[in-house]
Design a protein around this motif. Sequence first.
Motif, mmCIF file in Angstrom:
data_model
loop_
_atom_site.group_PDB
_atom_site.id
_atom_site.type_symbol
_atom_site.label_atom_id
_atom_site.label_comp_id
_atom_site.label_asym_id
_atom_site.label_seq_id
_atom_site.Cartn_x
_atom_site.Cartn_y
_atom_site.Cartn_z
ATOM 1 N N ALA A 66 0.840 -1.196 0.000
ATOM 2 C CA ALA A 66 0.000 0.000 0.000
ATOM 3 C C ALA A 66 0.875 1.246 0.000
ATOM 4 C CB ALA A 66 -0.919 0.006 1.214
ATOM 5 N N ARG A 71 1.765 5.105 1.025
ATOM 6 C CA ARG A 71 1.541 5.946 2.187
ATOM 7 C C ARG A 71 2.486 7.130 2.125
ATOM 8 N NH1 ARG A 71 -0.828 4.911 7.221
ATOM 9 N NH2 ARG A 71 -0.097 6.255 8.878
ATOM 10 N N ARG A 121 -1.543 3.198 -9.762
ATOM 11 C CA ARG A 121 -2.748 3.822 -9.204
ATOM 12 C C ARG A 121 -2.924 5.154 -9.894
ATOM 13 N NH1 ARG A 121 -5.441 4.756 -3.539
ATOM 14 N NH2 ARG A 121 -5.302 7.009 -3.320
ATOM 15 N N THR A 178 -1.756 9.996 -3.810
ATOM 16 C CA THR A 178 -1.944 9.810 -2.371
ATOM 17 C C THR A 178 -1.290 10.985 -1.663
ATOM 18 O OG1 THR A 178 -1.902 7.403 -2.592
ATOM 19 C CG2 THR A 178 -1.465 8.305 -0.399
ATOM 20 N N TYR A 192 -11.836 14.423 -3.437
ATOM 21 C CA TYR A 192 -11.112 14.241 -2.184
ATOM 22 C C TYR A 192 -11.903 14.951 -1.075
ATOM 23 C CZ TYR A 192 -6.714 12.931 -4.612
ATOM 24 O OH TYR A 192 -5.747 12.309 -5.364
ATOM 25 N N ARG A 204 -7.995 12.922 1.479
ATOM 26 C CA ARG A 204 -8.258 11.491 1.308
ATOM 27 C C ARG A 204 -9.154 11.296 0.089
ATOM 28 N NH1 ARG A 204 -10.675 9.683 6.843
ATOM 29 N NH2 ARG A 204 -11.524 11.817 6.739
ATOM 30 N N GLY A 243 -11.942 5.118 -4.193
ATOM 31 C CA GLY A 243 -10.702 5.563 -3.584
ATOM 32 C C GLY A 243 -10.492 4.892 -2.249
ATOM 33 N N ASP A 244 -9.948 5.640 -1.309
ATOM 34 C CA ASP A 244 -9.615 5.069 -0.008
ATOM 35 C C ASP A 244 -10.777 5.101 0.986
ATOM 36 O OD1 ASP A 244 -6.568 6.770 -0.565
ATOM 37 O OD2 ASP A 244 -6.910 4.616 -0.781
#
Lengths: 109, 114
Positions: free
Chosen positions: A1, A3, A94, A98, B35, B44, B58-59
């Motif tokens: 994952a 981060r 992806r 992020t 987001y 996020r 997404g997350d």
Amino acid sequence: AQRVTQPEKLLSVFKGAPVELKCNYSYSGSPELFWYVQYSRQRLQLLLRHISRESIKGFTADLNKGETSFHLKKPFAQEEDSAMYYCALGSTGRRALTFGSGTRLQVQP
Amino acid sequence: DVKVTQSSRYLVKRTGEKVFLECVQDMDHENMFWYRQDPGLGLRLIYFSYDVKMKEKGDIPEGYSVSREKKERFSLILESASTNQTSMYLCASSVPTGGNEKLFFGSGTQLSVL
């Protein structure tokens, strides 16, 4: 994952002092790293990306794959640098970036 | 310059209401993103879309859905708003370049759910 970690919520410096905003990432592949900035009452915008190897508004950032870091640096802070800074990670696996949790930079006169 | 426009700057809704957040971009970008921005948590990813009628979670997709019927418009839907969805919502768009794309953001919608 994937981060992104920005360990400092707030960084306060005086005008003319050096600035370093820390960013560490976790990703097993080849990363693309970015810094985005949000000035007061403005929309979030790209500040710089590692692939360009450029200096924007006096800021630079070097990708250190050994330390998995992409710290943002400026030798002499200005009051107009006060803003929220986000480090972001992109990858071919992806389609979306992020983001880290952000660091607020306060430059005091 | 790319323009990403979010229809509302501030929105106040009640718990249980269905909420629509609209986003329009004028540069023919394939990718669009939603987001949420919360203090201490950063940005996020909720959902994104890489083409008309295409979407990916997404997350944090729980409690949200999206719609992309036209290339320029990407809507975020809160089926039944809850207080923990009070947040700043940011829409963004980009041209896909394999992970190195520059995102263009809207000015955000501050949603309060009472």
